[in-house]
Design a protein around this motif. Structure first.
Motif, PDB file in Angstrom:
ATOM      1  N   GLU A  18       0.659  -1.908  -0.450  1.00 48.96           N
ATOM      2  CA  GLU A  18      -0.403  -0.536  -0.417  1.00 48.96           C
ATOM      3  C   GLU A  18       0.596   0.977   0.019  1.00 48.96           C
ATOM      4  OE1 GLU A  18      -4.101   1.138   2.295  1.00 48.96           O
ATOM      5  OE2 GLU A  18      -2.384   1.266   3.245  1.00 48.96           O
ATOM      6  N   LEU A  19       1.916   1.434   0.717  1.00 51.91           N
ATOM      7  CA  LEU A  19       2.815   1.998   0.858  1.00 51.91           C
ATOM      8  C   LEU A  19       3.480   2.688  -0.594  1.00 51.91           C
ATOM      9  CD1 LEU A  19       4.309   5.108   2.563  1.00 51.91           C
ATOM     10  CD2 LEU A  19       5.624   3.372   3.053  1.00 51.91           C
ATOM     11  N   ASP A  20       4.089   1.475  -1.017  1.00 50.72           N
ATOM     12  CA  ASP A  20       4.722   1.870  -2.079  1.00 50.72           C
ATOM     13  C   ASP A  20       4.045   1.567  -3.544  1.00 50.72           C
ATOM     14  OD1 ASP A  20       6.941   0.739  -0.674  1.00 50.72           O
ATOM     15  OD2 ASP A  20       6.623  -1.796  -2.238  1.00 50.72           O
ATOM     16  N   ALA A  21       2.505   1.448  -3.073  1.00 48.50           N
ATOM     17  CA  ALA A  21       2.016   2.346  -4.371  1.00 48.50           C
ATOM     18  C   ALA A  21       1.479   4.164  -4.233  1.00 48.50           C
ATOM     19  CB  ALA A  21       0.495   1.405  -3.944  1.00 48.50           C
ATOM     20  N   LEU A  22       1.323   4.288  -3.037  1.00 50.90           N
ATOM     21  CA  LEU A  22       1.020   5.328  -2.391  1.00 50.90           C
ATOM     22  C   LEU A  22       2.086   6.587  -2.790  1.00 50.90           C
ATOM     23  CD1 LEU A  22      -0.424   5.473   0.762  1.00 50.90           C
ATOM     24  CD2 LEU A  22      -1.652   5.874  -0.902  1.00 50.90           C
ATOM     25  N   LYS A  23       3.136   5.583  -2.768  1.00 48.72           N
ATOM     26  CA  LYS A  23       4.641   6.659  -3.409  1.00 48.72           C
ATOM     27  C   LYS A  23       4.606   7.014  -4.886  1.00 48.72           C
ATOM     28  CE  LYS A  23       7.599   5.525   0.896  1.00 48.72           C
ATOM     29  NZ  LYS A  23       8.569   4.864   1.362  1.00 48.72           N
ATOM     30  N   CYS A  24       3.858   5.576  -5.595  1.00 47.52           N
ATOM     31  CA  CYS A  24       3.890   5.673  -6.683  1.00 47.52           C
ATOM     32  C   CYS A  24       3.263   6.564  -7.540  1.00 47.52           C
ATOM     33  CB  CYS A  24       3.440   4.218  -7.946  1.00 47.52           C
ATOM     34  SG  CYS A  24       4.934   2.874  -7.949  1.00 47.52           S
ATOM     35  N   MET A  25       2.483   6.817  -6.758  1.00 51.51           N
ATOM     36  CA  MET A  25       1.286   8.278  -7.215  1.00 51.51           C
ATOM     37  C   MET A  25       1.315   9.335  -6.867  1.00 51.51           C
ATOM     38  SD  MET A  25      -2.634   6.357  -6.337  1.00 51.51           S
ATOM     39  CE  MET A  25      -2.664   4.971  -4.631  1.00 51.51           C
ATOM     40  N   ALA A  26       2.070   9.660  -5.592  1.00 61.23           N
ATOM     41  CA  ALA A  26       2.679  11.135  -5.071  1.00 61.23           C
ATOM     42  C   ALA A  26       4.087  11.260  -6.347  1.00 61.23           C
ATOM     43  CB  ALA A  26       3.481  10.897  -4.009  1.00 61.23           C
ATOM     44  N   LYS A  27       4.969  10.567  -6.192  1.00 58.73           N
ATOM     45  CA  LYS A  27       6.546  10.627  -7.435  1.00 58.73           C
ATOM     46  C   LYS A  27       5.633  11.963  -8.966  1.00 58.73           C
ATOM     47  CE  LYS A  27      10.285   9.199  -9.029  1.00 58.73           C
ATOM     48  NZ  LYS A  27      11.205   7.787  -9.639  1.00 58.73           N
ATOM     49  N   PRO A  28       4.905  11.510  -9.576  1.00 59.26           N
ATOM     50  CA  PRO A  28       4.890  12.030 -11.339  1.00 59.26           C
ATOM     51  C   PRO A  28       4.037  13.418 -10.454  1.00 59.26           C
ATOM     52  CG  PRO A  28       4.016  10.154 -11.198  1.00 59.26           C
ATOM     53  CD  PRO A  28       4.126   9.948  -9.438  1.00 59.26           C
ATOM     54  N   SER A  29       4.181  14.180 -11.119  1.00 54.92           N
ATOM     55  CA  SER A  29       3.322  15.693 -11.144  1.00 54.92           C
ATOM     56  C   SER A  29       1.406  15.174 -11.598  1.00 54.92           C
ATOM     57  CB  SER A  29       3.531  17.092 -11.794  1.00 54.92           C
ATOM     58  OG  SER A  29       3.310  16.752 -13.294  1.00 54.92           O
ATOM     59  N   ILE A  30       0.689  15.876 -11.406  1.00 54.30           N
ATOM     60  CA  ILE A  30      -0.532  16.418 -11.960  1.00 54.30           C
ATOM     61  C   ILE A  30      -0.032  16.790 -13.786  1.00 54.30           C
ATOM     62  CG2 ILE A  30      -2.907  16.805 -12.374  1.00 54.30           C
ATOM     63  CD1 ILE A  30      -3.148  18.144  -9.503  1.00 54.30           C
ATOM     64  N   ALA A  31       0.492  17.417 -14.706  1.00 56.09           N
ATOM     65  CA  ALA A  31       0.154  16.797 -15.700  1.00 56.09           C
ATOM     66  C   ALA A  31       0.983  16.086 -16.402  1.00 56.09           C
ATOM     67  CB  ALA A  31       1.580  18.580 -15.637  1.00 56.09           C
ATOM     68  N   GLU A  32       2.471  15.418 -15.652  1.00 54.39           N
ATOM     69  CA  GLU A  32       2.753  14.283 -15.802  1.00 54.39           C
ATOM     70  C   GLU A  32       2.011  13.355 -15.976  1.00 54.39           C
ATOM     71  OE1 GLU A  32       7.324  15.409 -14.671  1.00 54.39           O
ATOM     72  OE2 GLU A  32       6.412  14.354 -13.248  1.00 54.39           O
ATOM     73  N   LEU A  33       1.343  13.048 -15.094  1.00 58.42           N
ATOM     74  CA  LEU A  33      -0.274  11.668 -14.900  1.00 58.42           C
ATOM     75  C   LEU A  33      -1.115  11.985 -15.909  1.00 58.42           C
ATOM     76  CD1 LEU A  33      -0.693  11.498 -11.248  1.00 58.42           C
ATOM     77  CD2 LEU A  33       0.724  10.432 -12.498  1.00 58.42           C
ATOM     78  N   CYS A  34      -1.292  13.419 -16.245  1.00 57.97           N
ATOM     79  CA  CYS A  34      -2.253  13.597 -17.105  1.00 57.97           C
ATOM     80  C   CYS A  34      -1.835  13.429 -19.223  1.00 57.97           C
ATOM     81  CB  CYS A  34      -2.902  14.722 -17.217  1.00 57.97           C
ATOM     82  SG  CYS A  34      -3.800  14.795 -15.795  1.00 57.97           S
ATOM     83  N   SER A  35       0.212  13.435 -19.222  1.00 59.52           N
ATOM     84  CA  SER A  35       0.207  12.921 -20.461  1.00 59.52           C
ATOM     85  C   SER A  35       0.446  11.672 -20.900  1.00 59.52           C
ATOM     86  CB  SER A  35       1.663  13.905 -19.895  1.00 59.52           C
ATOM     87  OG  SER A  35       2.675  12.908 -19.385  1.00 59.52           O
ATOM     88  N   ASP A  36       0.339  10.792 -19.737  1.00 60.45           N
ATOM     89  CA  ASP A  36       0.456   9.825 -20.286  1.00 60.45           C
ATOM     90  C   ASP A  36      -1.226   9.189 -21.166  1.00 60.45           C
ATOM     91  OD1 ASP A  36       0.927   7.191 -20.172  1.00 60.45           O
ATOM     92  OD2 ASP A  36       0.200   6.531 -18.664  1.00 60.45           O
ATOM     93  N   ASP A  37      -0.731   9.096 -22.539  1.00 58.96           N
ATOM     94  CA  ASP A  37      -1.638   8.434 -23.522  1.00 58.96           C
ATOM     95  C   ASP A  37      -2.730   7.529 -23.034  1.00 58.96           C
ATOM     96  OD1 ASP A  37      -1.094  10.469 -24.963  1.00 58.96           O
ATOM     97  OD2 ASP A  37      -0.338   8.741 -26.570  1.00 58.96           O
ATOM     98  N   GLY A  38      -2.289   6.787 -22.041  1.00 67.27           N
ATOM     99  CA  GLY A  38      -3.535   5.570 -21.553  1.00 67.27           C
ATOM    100  C   GLY A  38      -3.431   5.487 -19.845  1.00 67.27           C
ATOM    101  N   SER A  39      -3.287   7.212 -19.656  1.00 66.42           N
ATOM    102  CA  SER A  39      -3.624   7.104 -18.765  1.00 66.42           C
ATOM    103  C   SER A  39      -5.657   7.692 -18.147  1.00 66.42           C
ATOM    104  CB  SER A  39      -3.353   9.273 -18.145  1.00 66.42           C
ATOM    105  OG  SER A  39      -3.966   8.984 -17.419  1.00 66.42           O
ATOM    106  N   SER A  40      -5.829   6.679 -17.356  1.00 59.85           N
ATOM    107  CA  SER A  40      -7.020   7.146 -16.825  1.00 59.85           C
ATOM    108  C   SER A  40      -7.724   7.637 -15.638  1.00 59.85           C
ATOM    109  CB  SER A  40      -7.991   6.078 -16.255  1.00 59.85           C
ATOM    110  OG  SER A  40      -7.993   4.557 -17.528  1.00 59.85           O
ATOM    111  N   LEU A  41      -7.023   8.768 -15.728  1.00 58.34           N
ATOM    112  CA  LEU A  41      -6.757  10.196 -14.645  1.00 58.34           C
ATOM    113  C   LEU A  41      -7.817  11.730 -14.611  1.00 58.34           C
ATOM    114  CD1 LEU A  41      -6.134  10.901 -11.486  1.00 58.34           C
ATOM    115  CD2 LEU A  41      -4.169  11.867 -12.747  1.00 58.34           C
TER     116      LEU A  41
END
Length: 436
Positions: A18-41
């Motif tokens: 659970e902590l590892d998953a939270l760190k994965c979500m915390a690391k990228p900026s929101i723009a970086e998360l949304c720039s992924d073509d396969g993003s579901s965010l």
């Protein structure tokens, strides 16, 4: 699911998946998360920088050295595999989701009769369906999505490439028909089919089917999609979903990209709820400051206050007499009368030292807009001050702190709506005397 609030810190999270998953979500900026073509965010506002905000550079949350989850102004829901986080508003202690749902109802012009979900996961799914009519209408303002499709025909009106093999198979002995294929610019395609499947899914939903008939524009939009998708087959839903794995890249139909993403999330809601996505961050997030500002626009518009950020960024007033356009843009104003800023944070007093930047900002706006009254509009919890004013030295004028009580004790969402409508009237009346 981890439950938390915006601008807060949770207890320490134990070491593990659970902590590892939270760190994965915390690391990228929101723009970086949304720039992924396969993003579901999905993130609002989805046009980073359009509203003068910095949401694209922000993070959904942080994990500090003590393994605590630290949140900012971002609200909503985010998940990674089977680890999920729900972030609610810190201003609504009694019913954490009512305030957020109510602002969504007002900003996206939807009609929620009640919240009849029985779990937090279903509440997350509510967010997605709430947004569908707004996304659909916005996309259709660009017209119905069209793209080239290869169509096979077998008739006497040849207007494409002859398919020899199919012609021999179908037309021997020859009876006047020719098998051929052609490329046509068609409205019945994988994107409009995806929208149609989403419409049919929502229409059959036990709680939210009525959302497709809330207003005439939504009804018309649904009718246009239904008419455009004559080949609709409910048994082909999985095939259509798979065909839409690649995001739309058409430069004109830009609004359909977000609509496509939303439809996929709705139709894959089981994955959204139970975390079957493989190593993909998914969810729906709202910038609390943006949502509060857009909500207040719906409240204050009836008394004539102008909101520069509601789609026309050239609205405001030049700071300099020089022709170079440097605009001052308070959140709300009437030139020569009042300026107001919406602040999604706690303000207990006009006179606190930590509020100096907000005060100086209002003083600058008053000077440029030649206003006699300025103020901050803030959400407050039960028992906090709802109104405060101070007289200004120098040029004179008044500065106000106007609070709106968003923390209501209610047995149901419909009760909360009724109380908030009364609060909105009180807020308008608090300001109305200064704008006449």
């Amino acid at each position: 699911m981890i439950q938390t609030q915006d601008n807060s810190t949770t207890k320490a999270i134990p070491e593990g998946q659970e902590l590892d998953a939270l760190k994965c979500m915390a690391k990228p900026s929101i723009a970086e998360l949304c720039s992924d073509d396969g993003s579901s965010l999905l993130v609002f506002p989805h046009s980073f920088g359009e509203y003068g905000d910095k949401i694209g550079t922000e993070h959904v949350f942080f994990v500090n050295n003590e393994n605590q989850l630290v949140t900012g102004n971002i609200m909503g829901f985010v998940g990674y595999n089977d680890t999920q986080v729900s972030i609610r508003s810190r201003f609504a202690q009694q019913q954490g989701d009512y305030f957020l749902h109510y602002m969504l109802q007002k900003v996206f012009a939807i009609n929620l009769f009640d919240l009849k979900h029985d779990s937090d996961n279903e509440s997350v799914f509510d967010f997605l369906i709430y947004l569908f009519p707004a996304f659909l209408k916005r996309a259709l303002r660009q017209g119905i999505y069209k793209e080239y499709q290869t169509r096979n025909y077998n008739d006497a009106n040849v207007r494409g490439r002859i398919d020899i093999q199919r012609h021999i198979r179908q037309n021997i002995p020859f009876a006047g028909k020719v098998a051929y294929s052609t490329r046509e610019y068609a409205v019945d395609n994988h994107v409009t089919q995806l929208v149609r499947h989403t419409i049919e899914y929502i229409a059959c939903h036990p709680y939210h089917g009525n959302i497709l008939g809330n207003d005439d524009e939504t009804k018309e939009a649904v009718g246009l999609i239904n008419n455009a998708t004559s080949s609709y087959n409910r048994n082909e839903r999985n095939r259509i979903v798979n065909l839409n794995d690649r995001p739309i890249s058409h430069p004109y139909f830009s609004e359909y990209r977000d609509l496509q993403r939303l439809c996929l999330q709705i139709l894959r809601h089981e994955e959204l709820k139970y975390g079957n996505d493989d190593n993909q961050i998914y969810g729906i997030l709202f910038d609390g400051a943006w949502l509060w500002e857009e909500y207040l626009d719906t409240v204050l518009k009836p008394i004539g206050l102008i909101h520069p950020h509601n789609g026309t960024n050239n609205v405001g007033k030049l700071i300099f007499t020089d022709p170079r356009k440097v605009l001052a843009q308070p959140d709300f104003f009437i030139d020569g009368l009042v300026v107001f800023d919406a602040k999604y944070k706690r303000h207990k007093s006009l006179f606190d030292k930590e509020q100096r930047e907000d005060r100086f900002q209002l003083l600058a706006y008053m000077h440029v807009f030649d206003a006699n009254v300025s103020g901050l509009i803030v959400p407050v919890s039960l028992g906090e001050s709802l109104f405060m004013e101070g007289d200004i030295n120098g040029r004179g004028g008044k500065m106000l702190l106007v609070g709106m009580n968003v923390d209501q004790k209610c047995a149901s969402f419909s009760d909360y709506v009724a109380i908030m409508e009364t609060e909105e009237i009180r807020l308008r009346e608090s300001i109305r005397s200064f704008v006449i």
